[in-house]
Motif scaffolding. Structure first.
Motif, PDB file in Angstrom:
ATOM      1  N   ALA A 236       0.945  -1.084   0.023  1.00 21.93           N
ATOM      2  CA  ALA A 236      -0.088   0.037   0.004  1.00 21.93           C
ATOM      3  C   ALA A 236       0.846   1.186  -0.024  1.00 21.93           C
ATOM      4  CB  ALA A 236      -0.942  -0.011   1.254  1.00 21.93           C
ATOM      5  N   ALA A 237       1.985   1.142   0.774  1.00 24.80           N
ATOM      6  CA  ALA A 237       2.908   2.404   0.765  1.00 24.80           C
ATOM      7  C   ALA A 237       3.634   2.716  -0.561  1.00 24.80           C
ATOM      8  CB  ALA A 237       3.926   2.170   2.067  1.00 24.80           C
ATOM      9  N   THR A 238       3.798   1.577  -1.304  1.00 23.81           N
ATOM     10  CA  THR A 238       4.287   1.555  -2.630  1.00 23.81           C
ATOM     11  C   THR A 238       3.434   2.140  -3.392  1.00 23.81           C
ATOM     12  OG1 THR A 238       5.740  -0.157  -2.299  1.00 23.81           O
ATOM     13  CG2 THR A 238       5.379   0.496  -4.685  1.00 23.81           C
ATOM     14  N   ASP A 239       2.163   1.808  -3.508  1.00 26.99           N
ATOM     15  CA  ASP A 239       1.184   2.565  -4.234  1.00 26.99           C
ATOM     16  C   ASP A 239       0.768   4.075  -3.948  1.00 26.99           C
ATOM     17  OD1 ASP A 239       0.704   0.098  -5.398  1.00 26.99           O
ATOM     18  OD2 ASP A 239      -0.990  -0.341  -4.259  1.00 26.99           O
ATOM     19  N   ASP A 240       0.761   4.178  -2.615  1.00 24.94           N
ATOM     20  CA  ASP A 240       0.387   5.645  -2.122  1.00 24.94           C
ATOM     21  C   ASP A 240       1.804   6.645  -2.826  1.00 24.94           C
ATOM     22  OD1 ASP A 240      -1.601   4.822  -1.041  1.00 24.94           O
ATOM     23  OD2 ASP A 240      -0.924   4.943   1.021  1.00 24.94           O
ATOM     24  N   ALA A 241       3.093   6.074  -2.552  1.00 28.41           N
ATOM     25  CA  ALA A 241       3.888   6.839  -3.131  1.00 28.41           C
ATOM     26  C   ALA A 241       4.160   7.050  -4.647  1.00 28.41           C
ATOM     27  CB  ALA A 241       5.502   6.314  -2.755  1.00 28.41           C
ATOM     28  N   ALA A 242       3.340   6.018  -5.289  1.00 23.20           N
ATOM     29  CA  ALA A 242       3.458   6.300  -6.860  1.00 23.20           C
ATOM     30  C   ALA A 242       2.392   7.252  -7.067  1.00 23.20           C
ATOM     31  CB  ALA A 242       3.230   4.831  -7.298  1.00 23.20           C
ATOM     32  N   ALA A 243       1.203   7.251  -6.394  1.00 23.18           N
ATOM     33  CA  ALA A 243       0.170   8.075  -6.661  1.00 23.18           C
ATOM     34  C   ALA A 243       0.631   9.447  -6.459  1.00 23.18           C
ATOM     35  CB  ALA A 243      -0.993   7.710  -5.824  1.00 23.18           C
ATOM     36  N   ALA A 244       1.211   9.727  -5.290  1.00 24.86           N
ATOM     37  CA  ALA A 244       1.784  11.034  -4.914  1.00 24.86           C
ATOM     38  C   ALA A 244       2.595  11.477  -6.036  1.00 24.86           C
ATOM     39  CB  ALA A 244       2.630  10.957  -3.629  1.00 24.86           C
ATOM     40  N   GLU A 245       3.676  10.591  -6.720  1.00 26.23           N
ATOM     41  CA  GLU A 245       4.567  11.110  -7.595  1.00 26.23           C
ATOM     42  C   GLU A 245       3.621  11.478  -8.860  1.00 26.23           C
ATOM     43  OE1 GLU A 245       7.940  12.046  -9.288  1.00 26.23           O
ATOM     44  OE2 GLU A 245       7.653  11.618  -7.337  1.00 26.23           O
ATOM     45  N   VAL A 246       2.645  10.656  -9.091  1.00 26.40           N
ATOM     46  CA  VAL A 246       1.812  11.178 -10.393  1.00 26.40           C
ATOM     47  C   VAL A 246       1.223  12.427 -10.160  1.00 26.40           C
ATOM     48  CG1 VAL A 246      -0.222  10.504 -11.678  1.00 26.40           C
ATOM     49  CG2 VAL A 246       1.540   8.746 -11.034  1.00 26.40           C
ATOM     50  N   ALA A 247       0.613  12.623  -8.849  1.00 30.44           N
ATOM     51  CA  ALA A 247      -0.027  13.987  -8.600  1.00 30.44           C
ATOM     52  C   ALA A 247       0.726  15.083  -8.744  1.00 30.44           C
ATOM     53  CB  ALA A 247      -0.828  13.806  -7.158  1.00 30.44           C
ATOM     54  N   ARG A 248       2.020  14.886  -8.443  1.00 27.76           N
ATOM     55  CA  ARG A 248       2.848  16.071  -8.416  1.00 27.76           C
ATOM     56  C   ARG A 248       3.275  16.472  -9.668  1.00 27.76           C
ATOM     57  NH1 ARG A 248       5.864  13.600  -3.980  1.00 27.76           N
ATOM     58  NH2 ARG A 248       7.299  12.641  -5.590  1.00 27.76           N
TER      59      ARG A 248
END
Length: 532
Positions: free
Chosen positions: A520-532
């Protein structure tokens, strides 16, 4: 009733967070409350002799590709899961999967637990009926208790426990039970092609902690000419199991046969207590040599009686030329489980090559009889099956008189995952933290479904590989009450302490929660990167 496993009583020694200690305590209490149910379910599961029927695998039987006994076991597993309010998903008889909910979830949203409900043949010499669960104190004895019905039932109970205890997870758990792991793994080869394949799967069919490499698996049949005696040789049921005895029918009266056999056994350095001669008829005797059964991948402590009997026969002076030549071939080919006598010894960081052989069949036709040996070779993960075949061909060439050939070759190259990958690290650290050990991921010769299912990692549920791991859950490596030559997977009197299985439930609970959080942390980090 199994006692509370020691892992639940050893909180001061565990390297866990306060929240994880609470989780471990809750799961431990749940496992004790449901221990009687677990034993009752395991008793019912062991009672089904779910051996893959020869000739059925490719028969295309709708819903039963591995024969009726495996189909019956699949049906029983499905009834067990439904009885506990879990959702069951059929996969054309190749596999059965179980989830905590019937809703559609993308495979990337699932963590898999992988087991199998087929077993190897029972073999002979059990102290108790192999398909009846017998209790020796806390030890359960019966075919499949360790490989792999016991651990598969642990997986099912893990789904129940995490649901009943309302443990929050971002990924749904999917238990997948295969039906032909012990033969050719056609079950999860089919499932891997048809899915749904979870994001990451834990194969619970091996020792703890994480297994990161497995040797290559080579199966091959050796066909050789022989005389009428070797055509009666019987030894073994499945090539991945070391047999516990081998027998042959030797012409002659007991007065003639017994002295010759005993003298040959002494010259071969064989304990006479392992050799038996019984008059079968007035003109023939049954000669039996005992072995020490076990899993072909772990030959330490085992002893294959087939080459021993062949050695005794060759030295008895009672064989004709054709039988004598065939006996020398069998004796040399199988004498050393490391393959040295066969000329195929090899090793790397995954360990040394192992070689086991059983008598697949024989055709009696006088001096033109034939014998077929089925070999199980576990070669180093970096090795090549073709090199093993070349070595075996050279060994057969040294026995040209028997006209031996190699056929029916199956070759499954070695398996490897990065021992420092994030998923492996999470699982190994979870095991070490719960049990208080300092182990690294390990390699082995045993083959599991990790070889055929994408993104799969073998992780327990057996402690015998790790002495300190077994000690941490109240049990020695050699099971209490079971003789030293018995008790292992594929062996006579296959056994497992029930407390070990319940302790595994607790290890898996912590490991799955950590793995879920890491993914889940990997997914959240990836989502945050996309959002930036």
């Amino acid at each position: 009733m199994p006692d509370l496993p020691a892992v639940a009583r050893a909180f001061p020694d565990n390297r866990l967070t306060p929240a994880e200690r609470v989780l471990l305590s809750r799961v431990a209490g749940w496992s004790v409350d449901h221990a009687a149910e677990f034993v009752a379910d395991l008793t019912r599961w062991v009672a089904v002799p779910s051996v893959v029927v020869k000739g059925e695998v490719d028969a295309g039987v709708p819903g039963a590709p591995f024969g009726p006994a495996v189909a019956d076991m699949m049906a029983l597993a499905a009834r067990t899961a439904v009885g506990y309010g879990l959702a069951v998903h059929e996969h054309d008889g190749y596999a059965l999967s179980v989830t905590t909910g019937a809703g559609v979830v993308e495979p990337e949203g699932e963590i898999g637990l992988i087991g199998h409900v087929d077993v190897v043949p029972a073999g002979e010499g059990w102290a108790s009926p192999p398909f009846t669960l017998t209790r020796i104190g806390d030890v359960a004895v019966g075919r499949g208790v360790a490989d792999d019905k016991g651990p598969s039932l642990v997986d099912l109970y893990l789904l129940r426990a995490l649901r009943d205890l309302d443990v929050p997870l971002r990924h749904r758990l999917r238990l997948v039970l295969g039906g032909s792991e012990e033969t050719d793994m056609a079950d999860l080869r089919w499932y891997a092609a048809h899915g749904p394949v979870p994001r990451v799967s834990l194969v619970t069919d091996g020792p703890f902690g994480v297994n990161h490499a497995q040797k290559g698996l080579l199966g091959v049949t050796v066909t050789a000419s022989c005389g009428p005696v070797l055509a009666t040789l019987v030894g073994g049921d499945a090539p991945n199991s070391v047999p516990d005895r081998a027998t042959v029918l030797l012409p002659g009266t007991a007065v003639e046969v017994e002295p010759a056999v005993r003298a040959a056994a002494v010259r071969a350095g064989l304990d006479l207590g392992w050799v038996q001669v019984d008059a079968e008829t007035q003109t023939a005797c049954r000669v039996t040599v005992r072995g020490v059964a076990g899993h072909a991948a772990f030959p330490e402590g085992t002893r294959n009686p087939v080459p021993l009997l062949a050695t005794v026969l060759a030295g008895s002076g009672m064989l004709g030329p054709a039988d004598h030549a065939a006996a020398l071939l069998v004796a040399e080919l199988l004498a050393d489980p490391a393959g040295r006598s066969a000329g195929i010894a090899a090793s790397d960081t995954s360990g040394a090559l192992t070689l086991n052989g059983v008598v697949a069949s024989a055709v009696a036709a006088g001096e033109t009889s034939t014998i077929r040996l089925r070999l199980d070779v576990r070669y180093p993960a970096t090795g090549r099956g073709d090199d093993v075949l070349d070595g075996l061909a050279a060994a057969l060439a040294r026995h040209a008189a028997v006209g031996a050939s190699l056929t029916d070759v199956t070759d499954d190259p070695g398996y490897h995952v990065d021992p420092d990958s994030p998923e492996v690290t999470v699982l190994q650290e979870a095991f070490n933290d719960v049990l208080g050990t300092q182990r690294r991921p390990f390699a082995m010769g045993g083959g599991t479904h990790s070889r055929v299912l994408p993104r799969a990692i073998t992780f327990g549920a057996d402690y015998w590989w790790l002495p300190e791991g077994a000690a941490a859950v109240d049990g020695p490596v050699r099971l209490r009450g079971v003789p030293a030559d018995r008790g292992g997977p594929h062996a006579v009197d296959e056994s497992v302490p029930l407390g070990h299985l319940l302790a595994a439930l607790q290890v898996y609970a912590v490991a799955v929660v950590r793995l879920d959080a890491a993914l889940a942390a990997t997914d959240d980090a990836a989502a945050a990167e996309v959002a930036r």
